[in-house]
Design an enzyme around this catalytic site. Structure first.
Site, mmCIF file in Angstrom:
data_model
loop_
_atom_site.group_PDB
_atom_site.id
_atom_site.type_symbol
_atom_site.label_atom_id
_atom_site.label_comp_id
_atom_site.label_asym_id
_atom_site.label_seq_id
_atom_site.Cartn_x
_atom_site.Cartn_y
_atom_site.Cartn_z
ATOM 1 N N ASP A 1 9.572 0.886 -43.476
ATOM 2 C CA ASP A 1 8.241 1.367 -43.093
ATOM 3 C C ASP A 1 7.234 0.233 -43.190
ATOM 4 O O ASP A 1 6.969 -0.304 -44.263
ATOM 5 C CB ASP A 1 7.840 2.506 -44.030
ATOM 6 C CG ASP A 1 6.657 3.310 -43.525
ATOM 7 O OD1 ASP A 1 5.764 2.719 -42.881
ATOM 8 O OD2 ASP A 1 6.616 4.522 -43.788
ATOM 9 N N HIS B 1 8.442 3.845 -40.028
ATOM 10 C CA HIS B 1 7.458 4.924 -40.076
ATOM 11 C C HIS B 1 7.564 5.775 -38.808
ATOM 12 O O HIS B 1 7.705 5.257 -37.708
ATOM 13 C CB HIS B 1 6.066 4.286 -40.174
ATOM 14 C CG HIS B 1 4.990 5.222 -40.561
ATOM 15 N ND1 HIS B 1 4.720 5.567 -41.873
ATOM 16 C CD2 HIS B 1 4.086 5.909 -39.813
ATOM 17 C CE1 HIS B 1 3.698 6.393 -41.919
ATOM 18 N NE2 HIS B 1 3.310 6.635 -40.678
#
Length: 233
Positions: free
Chosen positions: A171, A202
């Site tokens: 992420d 993400h």
């Protein structure tokens, strides 16, 4: 059945809209509040609600950006809209947003005659799911790729009911040092479960668009549904 409904704020001083999806037979086994990303209650969030209704839950997605501009609906795969979403997030009052989630919880509970209510959120909504777990009487919460949890660890002792967090290992908004702090701060919290998904970024569980990582998304969603089946029964 789907509809747009109007909810009152906790202080009765305002109102906001929410997307509602109900099981076809009208008999919901529990309710789940679906908490938006920074892109508003868009097609992906509505699809999350529809899927929950298909398996027997009443699902409500409140328009949390309504104080900024009602009805914001953006596509993360369009660069200008992605940048606009970041701007809205910077202006958003998360404490007020959590209160609006609490108002949604109350509405959901009323609609199922006092039954159990869960919450699931994504991105900003994942952070708000954590805040909801710490600040409301929600029965169970799930956060996907929640941002900034390291800054909320001081509230972990207020989490009295089950919380599950899905962490994207690659992420770019939640860097490895932040992920390490999440584990350090929460692994010993008996009500919190963390799941890591190495190599995904993400937004990996989005319903539509380029960000989806299908294998990880399906695994995370399976864990979420088992979690709700256990904790909202």
């Amino acid at each position: 059945m789907t509809a747009t409904i109007t909810l009152e704020t906790l202080d009765k001083a305002g109102s906001f809209e929410a997307y509602l999806a109900e099981p076809a037979n009208g008999a919901a086994k529990a309710a789940i509040v679906v908490i938006q990303e920074i892109f508003g209650v868009n097609a992906g969030i509505r699809r999350k609600c529809d899927q929950l209704a298909e398996v027997g839950y009443l699902a409500i997605a409140p328009d949390l950006f309504w104080r900024l501009e009602p009805g914001i609906e953006l596509d993360p795969d369009i660069p200008d809209q992605f940048q606009a979403a970041l701007g809205w997030m910077g202006k958003f009052d998360q404490t007020q947003g959590t209160r609006d989630i609490e108002a949604t919880i109350r509405t959901a509970r009323d609609k199922i005659n006092g039954g159990k209510v869960g919450a699931v959120g994504y991105c900003l909504g994942g952070r708000l799911a954590y805040m909801t777990a710490a600040r409301t009487d929600i029965d169970a919460s799930v956060g996907y790729y929640a941002v900034g949890i390291d800054g909320l660890l001081g509230e972990k002792h207020a989490i009295a009911r089950p919380l599950m967090l899905h962490i994207a290992g690659s992420d770019h908004f939640v860097t490895p040092d932040v992920q390490a702090k999440m584990h350090e701060g929460l692994d010993d919290q008996p009500k919190v479960t963390l799941h890591d998904y190495p190599g995904v970024d993400h937004g990996f569980a989005t319903e539509f668009g380029k960000r989806r990582a299908d294998e990880a998304a399906k695994l995370a969603d399976q864990r979420t549904m088992a979690f709700f089946a256990e904790n909202l029964a």
